[in-house]
Write an enzyme that holds these catalytic residues in place. Structure first.
Site, PDB file in Angstrom:
ATOM      1  N   HIS A 242       0.835  -1.204   0.000  1.00 43.77           N
ATOM      2  CA  HIS A 242       0.000   0.000   0.000  1.00 43.77           C
ATOM      3  C   HIS A 242       0.867   1.251   0.000  1.00 43.77           C
ATOM      4  CE1 HIS A 242       0.300   0.862   4.413  1.00 43.77           C
ATOM      5  NE2 HIS A 242       0.251  -0.430   4.558  1.00 43.77           N
TER       6      HIS A 242
ATOM      7  N   HIS B 181       4.460   2.142  12.705  1.00 44.41           N
ATOM      8  CA  HIS B 181       3.575   3.215  13.179  1.00 44.41           C
ATOM      9  C   HIS B 181       4.195   4.008  14.322  1.00 44.41           C
ATOM     10  CE1 HIS B 181      -0.557   1.593  11.556  1.00 44.41           C
ATOM     11  NE2 HIS B 181       0.416   1.521  10.664  1.00 44.41           N
TER      12      HIS B 181
ATOM     13  N   ASP C 278       0.309 -10.267   0.808  1.00 48.94           N
ATOM     14  CA  ASP C 278       0.321  -8.886   1.294  1.00 48.94           C
ATOM     15  C   ASP C 278       1.253  -8.811   2.497  1.00 48.94           C
ATOM     16  OD1 ASP C 278      -0.356  -6.205   1.489  1.00 48.94           O
ATOM     17  OD2 ASP C 278      -2.392  -6.538   2.201  1.00 48.94           O
TER      18      ASP C 278
ATOM     19  N   ASP D  17      -0.084   4.405   1.176  1.00 51.63           N
ATOM     20  CA  ASP D  17      -0.337   5.407   2.206  1.00 51.63           C
ATOM     21  C   ASP D  17       0.373   5.059   3.512  1.00 51.63           C
ATOM     22  OD1 ASP D  17      -2.168   3.198   2.310  1.00 51.63           O
ATOM     23  OD2 ASP D  17      -3.397   4.306   3.739  1.00 51.63           O
TER      24      ASP D  17
ATOM     25  N   GLU E 254      -5.069   1.954   2.694  1.00 52.30           N
ATOM     26  CA  GLU E 254      -5.087   0.809   3.613  1.00 52.30           C
ATOM     27  C   GLU E 254      -5.207   1.245   5.066  1.00 52.30           C
ATOM     28  OE1 GLU E 254      -3.349  -2.295   6.276  1.00 52.30           O
ATOM     29  OE2 GLU E 254      -2.678  -0.240   5.937  1.00 52.30           O
TER      30      GLU E 254
END
Length: 491
Positions: free
Chosen positions: A126, A464, A221, A128, A195
């Site tokens: 992904h 994150h 993925d 983003d 995502e």
């Protein structure tokens, strides 16, 4: 002989038989069938231009494709910049593949195979990223969108999640295409644009592929990684997600009269009622169960683990309570064995001396295979009993995924390649977070979740988190893995 003596001898005989059964089962225990992919011939390594890959990952990080909970804050021009960058940077890949842009800036690429009768493979990443928490920018060793190449790594938001995979895929395909590789089986890339906010782009991709009659051999993925220090053996372990948990957020609302805080009602108002309801829901935890992909990981690794672990797994019929208590002793371990309940947000009065007319809590569930959104709601309703609260889903809940095969051709190609690139044993497991791949289930026989990134358990917080970075050896493994997987599974 007295009765007591005969009973004692009988019990001793039973005990000796039990010990013998336990020992025989322990010493003859093997991993479940189907996990051995040693017979698969993995494509040889490719020459990786690591300097180029690092520069390109750095450039991608410097394009801040940040998704916010409030989509009005998204800077959509940054996705256009990233798309243009990919087209300019990877000419051979773009000459080989057809390109489509669909909902939420999601990209679909198709590298047509020579044999259209063969089911395609779908590889995902992904574009983003999540935002950087305001006020933490100064805690970063290098600015979060600098893409700094320093200290043997590429630094910045998205370097692991998930621009490392994005660039790894393009570097791999550019390398293969430039040297003339042509797949026999079609390769499809689905590169989600949103995502991090639950993936409307991936859903649109699934609908489009389904309308074209696509049924892929497998989907791959992000999800799990190569653990440097897995807690079972202490050594390396490549962990491939064969399923992922469902996702749901429960909205709990306590309506109240409101008014001035100087004259509170006898029950102290909506906040007190809400607190009782949340506490009741959280105290009614889902039981831990040694089943599903979380248990399969332990079964796969047990033959190379220490004697106590091997004995417990080989004799699950006897030691199941011990296995559950040991695996569930930590939050990550417990998350593999049950549906989790996490209160995350609260709303009450807008002012400290005003009683709220309604108080609301949001409780996030990660639903384990075997449970459903309906069973989760039923458990919450039972927990709150006759408390005057309303329960409703915040958005549409997502059920847990199906569990993918560990006997299929897709698994064997994936496991063999993961083992060859990482030099580690391979095991299935459960992804406790959510990925775009769950939306692709209708167009694939199996869906897997894995990145060939070596991380210590303590490194997982980088995803994150502050100081996210991808080491150069891990970036090289990314490129090698995707190139060798395509050459193995699609040739």
């Amino acid at each position: 002989m007295k009765l007591a003596g005969r009973i004692a001898l009988g019990l001793l005989a039973v005990l000796l038989v039990l010990v013998a059964v336990v020992l025989v089962r322990t010493f003859t225990y093997k991993a479940p069938p189907g996990l051995d992919a040693s017979g698969v011939k993995v494509a040889p390594p490719v020459a990786v231009d690591l300097d180029r890959a690092a520069r390109n990952l750095s450039a991608a990080i410097q394009i801040p494709t940040v998704r916010h909970q409030d989509r009005a804050q998204d800077q959509l021009a940054e996705w256009d910049r990233l798309h243009g960058f990919l087209q300019t940077t990877y000419p051979a890949a773009h000459a080989a593949m057809g390109r489509e842009v669909i909902d939420a800036q999601t990209l679909i690429y198709t590298w047509k195979g020579a044999d259209p009768a063969l089911p395609p493979i779908i590889l995902m990443a992904h574009q983003d990223t999540v935002p950087v928490t305001p006020g933490t920018e100064g805690a970063w060793k290098h600015p979060p969108f600098s893409g700094a190449i320093a200290d043997g790594a590429v630094w910045g938001r998205g370097s692991i999640d998930d621009k490392g995979s994005l660039i790894g895929l393009f570097e791999a395909i550019e390398t293969l295409a430039a040297r003339g590789f042509s797949p026999r089986r079609t390769v499809i890339l689905v590169l989600g644009g949103d995502e991090e906010v639950l993936g409307s782009g991936a859903q649109a991709a699934a609908r489009l592929l389904k309308s074209r009659g696509v049924m892929a051999e497998f989907v791959l993925d992000e999800g799990l990684v190569v653990l440097k220090d897995n807690p079972i053996t202490g050594g390396k372990l490549a962990v491939i997600g064969t399923a992922e948990k469902g996702y749901a957020t429960l909205k709990v609302t306590a309506n109240a009269t409101g008014g001035h805080s100087s004259a509170p009602p006898k029950d102290s108002g909506g906040v007190a009622i809400l607190a009782k309801a949340v506490t009741a829901i959280v105290d009614d935890q889902f039981p831990l169960a040694f089943r599903g992909p979380g248990a399969e990981m332990l079964k796969a690794v047990a033959p190379s683990a220490g004697f106590p672990v091997k004995m417990a797994v080989a004799n699950e019929w006897l030691f199941r309570p011990l296995l559950v208590s040991q695996v569930g002793a930590t939050p990550p371990g417990a998350a593999l064995l049950h549906t989790t309940i996490a209160p995350t947000m609260l709303k009450g009065s807008p002012k400290e001396n005003v009683l709220p007319q309604d108080a609301t809590a949001w409780i996030n569930y990660r639903i384990a295979p075997g449970d459903t959104p309906d069973s989760v709601m039923a458990r919450a309703r039972s927990a709150v009993g006759d408390l005057p609260v309303t329960l409703a889903w915040n958005g549409r809940p997502a059920a847990p995924s199906a569990v993918s095969s560990t006997n299929s051709r897709g698994w064997r190609a994936l496991a063999a390649t993961a083992g060859a690139v990482s030099g580690a044993p391979v095991a299935p497991s459960l992804v406790t977070a959510a990925t775009d791949s769950r939306w692709l289930q209708p167009v694939a026989r199996d869906v897997y979740r894995f990145q060939p990134v070596e991380l210590a358990l303590s490194d997982v917080q980088l995803i994150h988190g502050t100081n996210e970075h991808l080491t150069l050896p891990n970036l090289e493994k990314m490129v090698q893995f995707y190139a060798r997987l395509i050459a193995t599974a699609a040739s």
